[in-house]
Design a protein around this motif. Sequence first.
Motif, mmCIF file in Angstrom:
data_model
loop_
_atom_site.group_PDB
_atom_site.id
_atom_site.type_symbol
_atom_site.label_atom_id
_atom_site.label_comp_id
_atom_site.label_asym_id
_atom_site.label_seq_id
_atom_site.Cartn_x
_atom_site.Cartn_y
_atom_site.Cartn_z
ATOM 1 N N SER A 265 0.303 3.351 -5.473
ATOM 2 C CA SER A 265 -1.022 2.970 -5.976
ATOM 3 C C SER A 265 -0.918 1.905 -7.051
ATOM 4 O O SER A 265 0.136 1.705 -7.656
ATOM 5 N N GLY B 12 0.798 -1.223 0.000
ATOM 6 C CA GLY B 12 0.000 0.000 0.000
ATOM 7 C C GLY B 12 0.831 1.275 0.000
ATOM 8 O O GLY B 12 0.317 2.347 0.345
ATOM 9 N N LYS B 13 2.097 1.194 -0.410
ATOM 10 C CA LYS B 13 2.974 2.374 -0.373
ATOM 11 C C LYS B 13 2.933 3.150 -1.686
ATOM 12 O O LYS B 13 3.320 4.321 -1.725
#
Length: 558
Positions: free
Chosen positions: A547, A544-545
């Motif tokens: 997109s 989730g770092k």
Amino acid sequence: METKKVVGYVRVSSPNQAKTGESLKTQRQQITAFAKSKGWELLNIYADEGLSGAKTEHRTAFNQMITDAKAGQFDVIVFTKLSRFARNARTYLTYRDELKDHKVLLASIKENPDPTSKMGNMIAGILAMFAEWELEVIREQMAENKLGRWSKHECFVGQPPYAYKWDKNENKLVLIPHEAEMYQRIVTMYLDQGFSFRDIAENLNSQGLTAKRAKWSNVAVSYILKNPAYYGNLVVNTRVYKKQKKSSILKRSKELKPANEHIEFPCPALISKTRWDQIQARIEFNKCKSKVKKYSADYWLRDVLKCARCGAPLKPARSRIRNDGTFVRYYLCYWRRAAPADLRAAGKTQKCTLPYISAKQLEAKIWSDIIVSMTMNPKRKLGALFSAKGRKSKVRALEMKAANASKELKKKERARERLFQLLEADTFDPDELNIKLRDNKHEIVRLEMLIKETQDELKELEEATKNEKEIEQFLNTNKEAFRQIVSEISRLSPDDKKIYIESRLDGPILVDYEEPGPDSAGGPTLDYTIKPNIRILQRFIQEGKISQFPVLDKNGYI
């Protein structure tokens, strides 16, 4: 005269013994007839089937019999021969003395020593020693037979490496498909995505995935990543097994056997020798990483910088803290800041001349190169590859690489033939020959894989050339998406930037410094290679770092 109460004990350790007259039924019949001839009352017969006599702790019926004997339930234990009761003299004598204290005697039908006389006890002890000797001989013969079959690849002793199993019908090692896929996944996580051994184990365990029957551990991950079997080089029977101090159990030691006793086992390769070497280089690199200090966490280039002048690593450094709490960050050559005593110990007469390098300037320069490699201007960056001149240059380089590797391969093959001539020398050393043959084989395997990889790269280039227009159109259409990817990567934390840069570098960054001059502004000069690695984006997407972009599939591939 009171009739003696007796029990019998029968045992076989293998189905083969049953076929050669040692069956439980035969032993029961002999014990029953013997007790009847003595006029004894046979109360029970205890039986252990398919259990070795070398150890008593796993013989359930035997242990129950000893317990009942100590409880005074009978007077004599009858067995067909001493080896049925115990396989070594120590066990026999120990139990004989223990039972004697409870007034229980031992009677062997075949050897028939008198258990009530000193002479009979002495003979029984000697016979027990012979039984122990017989067991050792049997063990040695079985070990020699098994080793012979192992060396001929007719069987596999022990547990094959993860992702392999022994096919008894084909007499060869074959792959376990789902475990082979797991191995490839672990390699990708370690080499391409920057995960540590512990991170990989925790990641797999969190998904409910297991290694064989147990949970993954950092030790298990480390073991399979270091194992050369996965590029097709499985060598077994390399270590000496020794008895433990407080046990007769044999365990593998660190002591190596002579090279001529090693057994090379053919197995299908899962990765190339080149990629396996990259894994080992990464493992060594991770071992040498510096400990993170409070102020050095922001230095995301630590551990990848090397001085071009002396080859030493560049370490994080800083100026004195200003009144406002700020300070200037630097990278400094290890031998520039070393104490005089350390210099003398290393045989150096002076400190390294590389000056302090501004961390801000160095990091900006390298990150700019990383951004360009991420196709900030994709058409211009990749245009060289698809230009006629660039394409021909690349093809020529690959063809020369393959040709040089083929020449080197022929040299190694001729060298292997010459090695066999050592057999005729008066000073022939089998260990030395085996070591040289093994090293030669590893080089041949490496060169064969290098040739194959180069040929595959040529085929990929030919395929890319055919699809040139389609690729250029794709890059032009997705310019904005690429810029967005670059923007999000630029906002990664220093720790994540460190993981990213280490996954993109092909070797260390060599740092030098050019003094300002009439034709040059001066500053740090760098020599390094950036390799493509889209899989690191897959990791950041999963965490989730960054997109999930339209130009990337669900796994993070373009």
